[in-house]
Design an enzyme around this catalytic site. Structure first.
Site, PDB file in Angstrom:
ATOM      1  N   ASP A 137       0.811  -1.223   0.000  1.00  0.00           N
ATOM      2  CA  ASP A 137       0.000   0.000   0.000  1.00  0.00           C
ATOM      3  C   ASP A 137       0.845   1.274   0.000  1.00  0.00           C
ATOM      4  OD1 ASP A 137      -2.206  -1.682   0.137  1.00  0.00           O
ATOM      5  OD2 ASP A 137      -2.235  -1.640   2.325  1.00  0.00           O
TER       6      ASP A 137
ATOM      7  N   LYS B 107       1.787   2.036  -5.090  1.00  0.00           N
ATOM      8  CA  LYS B 107       2.341   1.450  -6.316  1.00  0.00           C
ATOM      9  C   LYS B 107       1.426   1.684  -7.509  1.00  0.00           C
ATOM     10  CE  LYS B 107       2.465  -2.538  -4.253  1.00  0.00           C
ATOM     11  NZ  LYS B 107       2.098  -2.128  -2.888  1.00  0.00           N
TER      12      LYS B 107
ATOM     13  N   GLY C  14      -4.496  -4.470  -3.728  1.00  0.00           N
ATOM     14  CA  GLY C  14      -5.473  -3.441  -4.084  1.00  0.00           C
ATOM     15  C   GLY C  14      -4.682  -2.220  -4.502  1.00  0.00           C
ATOM     16  N   HIS C  15      -4.627  -1.964  -5.790  1.00  0.00           N
ATOM     17  CA  HIS C  15      -3.827  -0.857  -6.311  1.00  0.00           C
ATOM     18  C   HIS C  15      -4.762   0.246  -6.804  1.00  0.00           C
ATOM     19  CE1 HIS C  15      -0.212  -3.763  -7.120  1.00  0.00           C
ATOM     20  NE2 HIS C  15      -0.564  -3.697  -5.855  1.00  0.00           N
TER      21      HIS C  15
ATOM     22  N   GLN D 113       2.080  -6.110  -3.088  1.00  0.00           N
ATOM     23  CA  GLN D 113       2.573  -6.202  -1.707  1.00  0.00           C
ATOM     24  C   GLN D 113       3.871  -5.393  -1.551  1.00  0.00           C
ATOM     25  OE1 GLN D 113       1.447  -9.586  -3.139  1.00  0.00           O
ATOM     26  NE2 GLN D 113      -0.442  -8.582  -2.581  1.00  0.00           N
TER      27      GLN D 113
END
Ligand code: GDP
Ligand code: IMO
Ligand code: MG
Length: 428
Positions: free
Chosen positions: A13, A16, A40-41, A223
């Site tokens: 988080d 990225k 979750g990007h 990650q």
């Protein structure tokens, strides 16, 4: 642009998705190389917010090719949902989204086992996984019982699904968890196989042919370094290699063809899920970071744990990834902080000082962070578009972080939107 690996330097988080979206402008092909829909990007573009879990964050750029690499574990149902979400926003991935036929799938029982395993563990043993089936899917891959995308078209596939579902049900029953419906599971995979078929390709060949043709490849990590199965805070980690080495094993591109490593790092630290976090704040300052930074999981909505910047982690990430350039994010979140602390080392109760991250979590428990303090700049930064225009104290803070962890500053991010990105230096 040389072929570039982009990875997270902390516990995920870091921002990225946003940085990938910005760098995609200079790339031709974007490849996700590990993880699954635990990621979750977030990308904020043209006033809209998109959260991507499996599809590379480059997909929002029309005409760019996107690859889900062999190192990913992909839940086909999550993928279909994500494709649907993009279509709903008028973005068509057809003809430019490719999924490796070597990619392992997260199967229904992996997800069920992940959740049931977390639920049955004692509080101190819980990892706080995202419940997306990641650990069991990578476990099956390494145990050589996994299901690859290419297997979907194999006539033996339904039989294997039936067998594995029944086997998983035995474990689920022993753990007192709800069982899977074997017939329904088999039928679900039959229908998703057809939907997936147009996207499946030999992406190892595709990526290498693109490279040979002079296309610019951007490899997107999910990650972060401290969640890496080898280099992170084991066992409180994910089950893959988010670090730069994973980019090669997860895509089929040779290490000799990587020209640049960009590390994404937040100007403070967050973590979601269980495990050690030396600079964590349990006070009002931590709450301020969470609120101002919107630190709630993009996948699970869980509140993220927040703390000061940790240069021990930054230095360690620089080393194991070989970071050339940093993309530092969320500087604006510190705009109202009168005094900012930076952790420069850890001191153990017997006086031993650590400058890079120890592997022994028991030793880490005996450590206290060593802090230095810097004055805050106490003015907004999100509207600023050139590095030179930042308040002097903000530049001093950023430059101190870079001096402590090594490498060079490539990008500085001062807000969630594309436009709030200062390109400082990106050459090689
Ligand atoms: P990722 O998993 O590394 O892609 O990061 P996430 O998307 O999970 O979390 C980063 C969050 O911070 C998202 O909500 C982004 O929109 C937001 N974000 C990214 N960069 C910045 C920044 O520079 N400032 C602020 N305020 N928010 C940012
Ligand atoms: P992105 O790509 C932050 C964490 C989970 C848990 C541990 C193991 O958005 O940065 P898993 O479901 O992978 O078995 O969970 O890893 N985790 C993440 N934390 N960002 C992520 O992805 C994460 N993906 C997994 O919270 O602690
Ligand atoms: Mg995220």
């Amino acid at each position: 642009m040389p072929n570039t690996v982009l990875m997270g330097a902390q516990w995920g988080d870091e921002g990225k998705g946003k940085v990938i979206d910005v760098l995609t402008a200079q790339a031709d092909v974007v490849v996700r190389y590990q993880g699954g829909s635990n990621a979750g990007h977030t990308v904020v573009a043209e006033g809209r917010k998109y959260v991507l879990h499996l599809i590379p964050s480059g997909i929002l750029h029309e005409g760019k090719q996107c690859v889900i690499g062999n190192g990913v574990v992909m839940d086909p149902f999550d993928l279909m949902t994500e494709i649907g979400m993009l279509r709903g926003h008028g973005i068509d991935p057809d003809g430019r989204l490719f999924i490796s036929d070597r990619t392992h799938m997260v199967m229904a029982w992996h997800r069920a086992l992940d959740k049931a395993d977390e639920a049955r563990r004692a509080e101190s043993k819980k990892i706080g996984t995202t419940g997306r089936g990641i650990g069991p899917a990578y476990g099956a891959k390494m145990g050589r019982t996994g299901f690859r995308v290419g297997d979907l078209l194999d006539p033996r596939f339904p039989g294997r699904v039936r067998e594995e579902t029944a086997l998983a049900n035995e474990t689920l029953a022993a753990w007192g968890a709800p069982l899977l419906d074997v017939d329904a599971t088999v039928a679900d995979y039959r229908s998703v196989a057809e939907a997936l078929r147009p996207y499946v390709a030999d992406t190892v060949l595709f990526v290498n042919e693109a490279d040979r043709a002079g296309k610019r490849i951007l490899l997107e990590g999910a990650q972060g370094t401290m969640l890496d199965i080898d280099f992170g805070t084991y066992p409180f980690v994910t089950s893959s290699n988010p670090t730069a080495g994973g980019a090669c094993t997860g895509s089929g591109l040779s290490p000799r063809r990587i020209g640049r490593v960009v590390g994404v790092i937040k100007c403070y630290t967050t973590r979601v899920g269980a495990g050690p976090f030396p600079t964590e704040l349990h006070d009002a300052t931590g709450e301020l970071l969470r609120q101002k930074g919107g630190e709630f999981g993009a996948t699970t909505g869980r509140p993220r744990r927040c703390g000061w910047f940790d240069a021990v982690i930054g230095r360690y990430a620089a080393m194991v990834n070989g970071v050339d350039f940093w993309a530092m994010t969320k500087l604006d979140v510190l705009d109202e902080m009168p005094v900012i602390k930076i952790c420069t080392a850890y001191r153990r109760d017997d006086g031993v000082v650590y400058e890079t991250f120890p592997s022994d979590l028991a030793a880490l428990e005996r450590c206290e962070p060593v802090y230095e303090e810097m004055p805050g700049w106490m003015e907004p930064t999100s509207h600023i578009t050139r590095y030179e225009d930042l308040p002097e104290k903000a530049r001093a803070y950023v430059e101190r972080l870079v001096a402590l962890i090594g490498g060079r500053l490539g990008i500085l991010s001062v807000g969630p939107a594309r436009e709030t990105t200062l390109l400082v230096e990106l050459g090689i």
